[in-house]
Structures are given as structure tokens and as C-alpha cells.
Scaffold this motif. Structure first.
Motif, mmCIF file in Angstrom:
data_model
loop_
_atom_site.group_PDB
_atom_site.id
_atom_site.type_symbol
_atom_site.label_atom_id
_atom_site.label_comp_id
_atom_site.label_asym_id
_atom_site.label_seq_id
_atom_site.Cartn_x
_atom_site.Cartn_y
_atom_site.Cartn_z
ATOM 1 N N THR A 60 2.800 10.359 7.383
ATOM 2 C CA THR A 60 2.420 9.971 5.875
ATOM 3 C C THR A 60 2.031 8.395 6.072
ATOM 4 O O THR A 60 2.565 7.563 6.651
ATOM 5 N N PRO A 61 0.839 8.215 5.571
ATOM 6 C CA PRO A 61 0.282 6.761 5.543
ATOM 7 C C PRO A 61 1.417 5.730 4.862
ATOM 8 O O PRO A 61 1.850 6.122 3.807
ATOM 9 N N TYR A 62 1.629 4.721 5.761
ATOM 10 C CA TYR A 62 2.428 3.563 5.353
ATOM 11 C C TYR A 62 3.803 3.607 5.271
ATOM 12 O O TYR A 62 4.548 3.005 4.413
ATOM 13 N N ALA A 63 4.210 4.912 6.003
ATOM 14 C CA ALA A 63 5.693 5.293 5.780
ATOM 15 C C ALA A 63 6.282 4.533 6.894
ATOM 16 O O ALA A 63 6.495 4.712 8.074
ATOM 17 N N ASN A 64 6.608 3.114 6.615
ATOM 18 C CA ASN A 64 7.086 2.103 7.538
ATOM 19 C C ASN A 64 7.976 1.205 6.554
ATOM 20 O O ASN A 64 7.843 0.864 5.456
ATOM 21 N N VAL A 65 9.008 1.040 7.113
ATOM 22 C CA VAL A 65 10.049 -0.134 6.815
ATOM 23 C C VAL A 65 10.560 -1.006 7.501
ATOM 24 O O VAL A 65 10.797 -0.730 8.736
ATOM 25 N N GLU A 119 0.868 -1.172 -0.067
ATOM 26 C CA GLU A 119 -0.077 0.064 -0.056
ATOM 27 C C GLU A 119 0.806 1.337 0.035
ATOM 28 O O GLU A 119 0.517 2.462 -0.262
ATOM 29 N N PHE A 120 2.162 1.111 0.537
ATOM 30 C CA PHE A 120 2.949 2.418 0.440
ATOM 31 C C PHE A 120 3.072 2.928 -0.891
ATOM 32 O O PHE A 120 3.070 4.188 -0.927
ATOM 33 N N ALA A 121 3.482 2.087 -2.035
ATOM 34 C CA ALA A 121 3.616 2.524 -3.186
ATOM 35 C C ALA A 121 2.461 3.161 -3.768
ATOM 36 O O ALA A 121 2.421 4.150 -4.447
ATOM 37 N N GLN A 122 1.264 2.712 -3.372
ATOM 38 C CA GLN A 122 -0.111 3.208 -4.138
ATOM 39 C C GLN A 122 -0.460 4.294 -3.340
ATOM 40 O O GLN A 122 -0.849 5.457 -4.035
ATOM 41 N N VAL A 123 -0.456 4.628 -2.067
ATOM 42 C CA VAL A 123 -0.869 5.766 -1.242
ATOM 43 C C VAL A 123 0.088 6.762 -0.980
ATOM 44 O O VAL A 123 -0.307 7.836 -0.980
ATOM 45 N N SER A 124 1.020 6.482 -1.033
ATOM 46 C CA SER A 124 2.338 7.683 -0.713
ATOM 47 C C SER A 124 3.564 7.254 -1.780
ATOM 48 O O SER A 124 4.696 7.252 -1.182
ATOM 49 N N PRO A 125 3.041 7.535 -2.979
ATOM 50 C CA PRO A 125 4.221 7.148 -3.974
ATOM 51 C C PRO A 125 5.601 8.024 -3.955
ATOM 52 O O PRO A 125 6.632 7.663 -4.027
ATOM 53 N N GLU A 126 5.302 9.206 -3.476
ATOM 54 C CA GLU A 126 6.490 10.059 -3.548
ATOM 55 C C GLU A 126 7.412 9.553 -2.410
ATOM 56 O O GLU A 126 8.648 9.333 -2.386
ATOM 57 N N HIS A 127 6.828 9.297 -1.132
ATOM 58 C CA HIS A 127 7.620 8.719 -0.323
ATOM 59 C C HIS A 127 8.445 7.214 -0.502
ATOM 60 O O HIS A 127 9.388 7.271 -0.018
ATOM 61 N N HIS A 128 7.461 6.617 -0.966
ATOM 62 C CA HIS A 128 7.759 5.022 -1.589
ATOM 63 C C HIS A 128 9.164 5.246 -2.593
ATOM 64 O O HIS A 128 10.007 4.761 -2.436
ATOM 65 N N ASP A 129 8.860 6.256 -3.547
ATOM 66 C CA ASP A 129 9.747 6.385 -4.518
ATOM 67 C C ASP A 129 11.282 6.980 -3.760
ATOM 68 O O ASP A 129 12.299 6.563 -4.240
ATOM 69 N N ALA A 130 11.045 7.902 -2.855
ATOM 70 C CA ALA A 130 12.336 8.330 -2.172
ATOM 71 C C ALA A 130 13.042 7.384 -1.378
ATOM 72 O O ALA A 130 14.306 7.315 -1.271
ATOM 73 N N LEU A 131 12.288 6.442 -0.628
ATOM 74 C CA LEU A 131 12.813 5.115 -0.067
ATOM 75 C C LEU A 131 13.556 4.310 -1.046
ATOM 76 O O LEU A 131 14.780 4.127 -0.759
#
Length: 139
Positions: free
Chosen positions: A126-131, A72-84
Motif C-alpha cells: 500500500t503506498p505510503y504505509a510507513n510509520v 501523503e499517507f492520508a491522501q493516497v491511502s486513507p483507509e490504511h491511514h485511518d486504521a493506523l
């Protein structure tokens, strides 16, 4: 006084005691953390420190070989996902070691995080900003 980037004593101790394949979770302010998993709470207020700041400091101090994130991280928060993902690519380039990326559902991610040696809570909203980071070896 410690010279490297990480000054937080509990976080520094956690990294110093990681063994190969140990897992730690860095999470947003809302991820549920069970009472049975050690918590290092860095959150001061909403947004401080950020997920990205915490990840950056962790990567300066640690060798990783795997990353686990929620689909869901890539779908809901794509900018943060891409930065990770960009940070993971930079880490691969810096170390010359491949880093695997695994995607789980958010529910499966939450269950998996309970296996972490500790969970580091940030002020991120940010939603789903977890790793989950899987510790590697430097040799």
C-alpha cells in the motif's frame, strides 16, 4: 519459549533495547532503506506480513509517545491511514498516555527514517504505509 506476541528474535531484541525517544520505522515493501541503518526484513512475499499486522505486534510489545507519518499517507491511502490512527487512539486509551502525531512530506519522512535505530520492512504494498514510532516510557 517466549510467551508474548513477538517471536522474531531481531525485532524482539530491538524493542528490548529501545530507550526513551528512540525511533524505529515500520515500512512497506518499497521504502528505500540506507545501508547505514539496520534493517529487519520481515517481508516474505507481496502483502505478507501486512503493515497493520506488524504495527499491532509492535504496539503489544512497546510503549510509544509519538508517531510520524507522511502527509501523503492520508491522501493516497486513507483507509490504511485511518486504521493506523484508530490503533494509536486505542493505544492512548489503553495506556492513558497521549501520543503525538506529526506529519512530514514523504521526502522528509524518508530522510527522517534514516535516524531510526532500525527499519522493519513488511510485505505491505500500500503506498505510503510507513510509520516512525518514538519510544516512550512505561512509568
Amino acid at each position: 519459549m517466549k510467551k508474548s506476541a513477538l517471536l522474531h528474535s531481531e525485532f524482539s531484541h530491538l524493542i528490548a533495547t529501545l530507550g526513551h525517544t528512540d525511533e524505529i520505522t515500520i515500512c512497506d515493501a518499497g521504502l528505500p532503506i540506507p545501508n547505514t541503518t539496520p534493517r529487519i526484513d520481515l517481508a516474505l512475499t507481496l502483502g505478507i506480513p501486512t503493515f497493520a499486522q506488524t504495527v499491532d505486534v509492535f504496539l503489544k510489545e512497546s510503549q510509544i509517545e509519538g508517531v510520524i507519518v507522511a502527509k501523503e499517507f492520508a491522501q493516497v491511502s486513507p483507509e490504511h491511514h485511518d486504521a493506523l490512527l484508530k490503533r494509536i487512539q486505542q493505544e492512548e486509551n489503553l495506556t492513558g498516555k497521549a501520543i503525538s502525531i506529526t506529519y512530514l512530506t514523504h521526502e522528509a519522512f524518508k530522510v527522517r527514517s534514516h535516524q531510526s535505530k532500525a527499519i522493519i520492512r513488511t510485505g505491505e504494498c500500500t503506498p505510503y504505509a510507513n510509520v516512525i514510532f518514538q519510544s516512550g516510557v512505561t512509568f
